[in-house]
Enzyme design. Structure first.
Site: not given
Lengths: 475, 487
Positions: A75, A150, A174
């Site tokens: 990420k 996210s 997330s």
């Protein structure tokens, strides 16, 4: 292509080269990435060099480690030395960290090949990856739908077969929510189990890094590599990483499993999701677990507490992006106007909204009614869960109330978007571990996830239960 | 007695002299090239996290023991949020509602000044505004040096117990001596190791209410502290007398004009939005740590002064000077120890020389007493006590001894200035002088006071001339007394 454990075994034994494994994944990326946009950056050259390094180690007779040659997506809120790290925000434009996050060091030391940096909602604020300054990521199962967020880029990368493993961060769901929406396994470990050093903070007391994988076993393998004490993170738990893979198949016979009422039987939950939770529970029961329903009344207030605490911490964590030292700078006549012009241009709408919310919640005269009250609720939720864990070994619940929704469906209504996290935020507030396991598909073949929750440091049991659910789902 | 009473509370920021910074491993060094002692943590780079320096905690515990502060079982770091370019994270990691120490006191000349708290926090970087005037508003551009960012600070907050500028100065002096003694800081105000803000208000003497206070910043020396408090209390009293209100505000001391100047007012002050620092865990000093600190505590200035006064029979002011000047007490102790037991010289003699001649030399040269040899002073004191040289001569000898690192006895020998103190030799000379002037003794005995004085002077002069001015006046006086006045 196959699972991470299989790849690592093959590479370590010399049956396959890390370079071949990488090339297959790069090819998959070439084919579908333009449609999906899982990555902010595909690090093909760096990954080739890393894969060659792994192959050279094998040729020398060295063991590259348990993730030998396994492509892994990061990420893009985790620092990578010398490589752009954006948080999908314009404010970090051009910034290359001078250091690697602890998790990045650990996966590399274990032989993993970092293949790219994945898209996210800006600063991890969102539940659909639509709040990215670089455009949304699409769900590999249906390109008209969101991957969740996210960590939508990481979830989509694993779901699309771009990488067998990925790392995400989970502040309010997330990792778990996009895992559910993309049909992969996603784990939020116990707070402090994985070092946050090098994870660009959203809400420090809630943020936790965790794995994405196609299977429970692969997720366990990755968590074993990244967990364990780190002296650079004061909130890191002392002691070594837990042993997870070894006990995976010990079964669930005799385990007490509770279905959390407040995280399953709620308004707005899709019947198909609720049915999946019930079916998973039935599967566990069939495998010998004792299943009952349980109430955690304060969990209902999780969203309210979360949307005060997380923005409060974020308002402070994001204050450093001021144009003085790194990233974007919009020039102005004096320092304070330069600060505001930079922040005005550099942050997206949702980030600004949360900075405003958080600043307000902490401000003189409102602190006690908002931030203070939210902290008291947080304590209450923790006590409720601790009480429940006196009677249950693990809990299960829905991960997301719905399957993947269409792009744009909730962007105009922040509150509707916030409610995506209703089943996931309670464990961020308690610090307990939880994970999402795919459990079949619903309407239009969209994946459904079931959430497994455990008490602090209860990962070994949580993974065993997740494995049993995976088996019950017929995978 | 002035018409009003000044009420003062001081906030003293003390930079702790730990080897590394508060939350990272960067060196804690003053005066290095800008932005060389920095890393991801003290620059507040995205993703970096603080780790508390255990020595900073230990230093705070030392101060707690020295200032009679209580150490709660746990303390918590908080974030103080405001935007300023020299603060890398735009929040300062500090302590707010749960500081590491609370409720102490420091005794100043018999009066206890309460200390509300002493808490740990990180220092900021330093801005340099380049362009006209050197102030932020008219600067062309600004440079920031983050070497100081993250240096550990202990903020020591007093109660409003101080009643005069002089007492405020004494408080800072005593605090400084104490911090120096416990080894937590070099307390150099000129390098910013010790920085002071003063909260000042005035009221009618005896009034139970406090007046509205102003917080004065930028006090870089004891002299500024004194002048600023005097100026500010006069200003406030004049306002009150004129029927005007004192505004609660921050004011800056301007050394050049000798005035305090209004800064931003507290009403429009920052809302710091303090909240507990989530990146750090609460500090819970263990019992072992506290005991280890206690066992390693040196003698504190107050106890040290009391010991000198009692053991050496010196005055309070002498004791204060010895303790306040860095290194001076250690120098004096070694000189006293080096004094030969049969020399007739006393510790008090040593202290007199230290306070006057040695201190003057130190002030003049800027040297530390640590580089001087106290054994040389001990020898000098013994020479004076033995009558080998006079006090007056000894001053010159000491000056040379200090300057050239030469033993006093060698100087005396080289200069040939040793006094004649031998009683037999002096008696012989006196007898010769009396024999040569047979009437003088008779005239002395018969004369009035004025005549006596005159004749005595004449005889002394004759004896000294015979001894080429090197006779010990005390011995001459005594023997002359026996020969002329006595029998």
């Amino acid at each position: 292509m196959s699972g991470a454990s299989r790849i690592a075994d093959d590479v370590r034994s010399g049956a396959r080269s890390a370079r071949d494994v990488l090339d297959e994944h790069l090819e998959a990326i070439n084919r579908r990435e333009p449609d999906i946009h899982a990555f902010n950056a595909v690090l093909a050259d760096e990954a080739r060099a890393a894969a060659d390094g792994v192959d050279a180690a094998v040729a020398r007779g060295d063991d590259p480690g348990p993730l030998a040659g396994v492509p892994l997506a990061l990420k893009d809120n985790m620092c990578t030395r010398g490589l752009l790290t954006t948080c999908s925000s314009r404010i970090l434009e051009g910034w290359r960290p001078p250091y690697d996050a602890t998790v990045v060091e650990r996966v590399r030391a274990a032989g993993a090949v970092v293949i790219g940096k994945t898209n996210l909602d800006e600063f991890a604020m969102g539940s659909s990856t639509e709040n990215s300054a670089f455009g949304p990521t699409r769900n590999p199962h249906d390109l008209t739908r969101v991957p969740g967020g996210s960590s939508g880029g990481s979830a989509a990368a694993v779901a699309a077969g771009f990488a067998p493993l990925a790392l995400g961060s989970d502040t309010g769901g997330s990792i778990r929510q996009p895992a559910a929406l993309c049909g992969v396994v996603g784990v939020k470990p116990t707070y402090g189990a994985v070092s946050r050093y090098g994870l660009i903070a959203f809400a420090s007391s809630l943020d936790q890094i965790g794995p994405f994988a196609a299977t429970v076993e692969d997720a366990a393998l990755l968590l074993e590599v990244i967990a364990g004490h780190d002296s650079l993170d004061s909130t890191s738990i002392a002691g070594p990483a837990p042993q997870l893979v070894a006990g995976l198949d010990e079964g669930v016979s005799g385990l007490r499993v509770g279905i959390v009422d407040e995280m399953t039987e709620i308004d707005g939950i899709e019947p198909q999701v609720r049915d999946a939770v019930r079916a998973a529970a039935a599967g566990l029961e069939a495998a010998g677990a004792k299943v009952d329903t349980v109430s955690v009344p304060s969990a209902t207030y999780g969203i309210s507490a979360y949307y005060l605490i997380a923005p409060a911490e974020a308002s402070s964590n994001l204050a450093r992006y001021d144009g003085v030292r790194y990233g974007l700078r919009v020039d102005a006549d004096d320092v304070s106007h330069m600060n505001s012009a930079t922040r005005e241009a550099g942050f997206g709408r949702e980030v600004k909204r949360r900075i405003m919310l958080g600043t307000y919640a902490l401000s003189a005269g409102y602190y006690d009614a908002y931030y203070g009250q939210a902290q008291r609720v947080r304590t209450l939720i923790l006590r409720d869960f601790e009480r429940v864990y006196e009677q249950f070994d693990v809990l299960i619940a829905a991960t997301s109330p719905t399957v993947a929704f269409e792009l744009g469906a909730k962007t105009a209504d922040p509150l509707a978007m916030y409610l995506c996290d209703v089943c996931t935020v309670p464990v961020n507030l308690t610090g307990h571990p939880a994970m999402s396991v795919p459990f079949g598909t619903g309407d239009a073949g969209l994946p459904i996830g079931v959430q497994v929750l455990a008490p602090a440091l209860g990962e070994p049991t949580m993974f065993r239960v997740a494995r049993a659910i995976e088996q019950a789902a017929g995978r | 007695m002035t018409a009003y009473e000044t009420v003062i509370g001081l906030e003293v920021h003390c930079e702790l002299a730990t080897a590394s910074k508060m939350f990272c491993g960067c060196p804690n060094e003053f005066g290095d090239e800008p932005n060389t002692n920095v890393c991801a943590v003290c620059l507040g780079l995205p993703g970096s996290l603080p780790v508390l320096n255990a020595m900073a905690v230990e230093y705070a515990l030392r101060v707690a023991d020295a200032l009679n502060l209580r150490v709660p079982e746990r303390s918590v770091f908080s974030r103080k949020n405001y935007f300023y370019p020299d603060m890398p994270k735009n929040y300062q990691t500090s302590q707010y509602d749960e500081p590491i120490t609370i409720d102490g006191w420091l005794e100043i000349d018999g009066v206890r000044v309460g200390i509300t708290r002493a808490h740990l926090e990180e220092d900021t970087g330093k801005s340099q505004h380049v362009g006209v005037g050197g102030r932020i508003h008219d600067a062309e551009f600004s440079l920031v040096d983050y070497n100081r960012a993250g240096v550990p600070l202990l903020e020591i907050v007093s109660e409003p117990d101080i009643r005069s500028a002089e007492q405020a100065k004494r408080y800072v002096e005593e605090l400084r001596a104490t911090l120096l003694a416990v080894g937590v800081s070099d307390v150099k105000m000129e390098e910013g190791s010790l920085r002071i803000d003063a909260n000042v208000s005035v009221r009618t003497p005896g009034s139970p209410e406090f007046g509205t206070r102003a917080e004065i910043k930028n006090l870089n020396s004891l002299r500024s502290l004194l002048r600023a408090i005097e100026y500010e209390s006069d200003r406030q009293w004049s306002l009150t007398q004129a029927g005007e209100k004192v505004v609660q505000e921050t004011r800056h001391w301007d050394e050049e004009s000798g005035r305090t100047i209004s800064g931003r007012s507290k009403e429009e002050a920052h809302d710091y939005r303090y909240f507990p620092e989530p990146d750090l865990v609460p500090v819970e000093p263990t019992q072992e740590m506290r005991e280890r600190v206690r066992a390693s505590m040196p003698e504190l200035p107050a106890a040290q002064r009391a010991r000198y006064i009692e053991q050496w029979g010196i005055g309070a002011e002498d004791a204060r000077v010895l303790v306040d000047v860095p290194g001076l007490a250690a120098y004096a102790e070694r000189a006293v120890a080096a004094l030969p037991g049969d020399s007739g010289g006393s510790a008090k003699d040593v202290v007199n020389w230290v306070r006057q001649e040695v201190l003057a030399y130190i002030n003049e040269t800027g040297l530390s007493p640590a580089v001087l040899a106290p054994e040389m002073l001990a020898e000098l004191v013994a020479l004076v006590a033995a009558g080998t040289i006079s006090r007056q001569q000894a001053k010159d000898v000491l000056a040379e001894s200090l300057r050239d690192e030469k033993w006093p006895r060698t100087i005396v020998e080289e200069r040939g200035i040793a006094q004649v103190s031998d009683e037999g030799a002096i008696a012989d000379v006196i007898d010769r002088v009396l024999a040569a002037n047979p009437n003088v003794a008779e005239e002395y005995r018969a004369g009035d006071e004025a005549a006596k004085k005159k004749k005595w002077g004449f005889l002394m002069g004759q004896v000294m001339r015979e001894l080429k001015g090197r006779g010990n006046a005390q011995v001459i006086n005594r023997i002359l007394e026996q020969r002329v006045a006595g029998e």
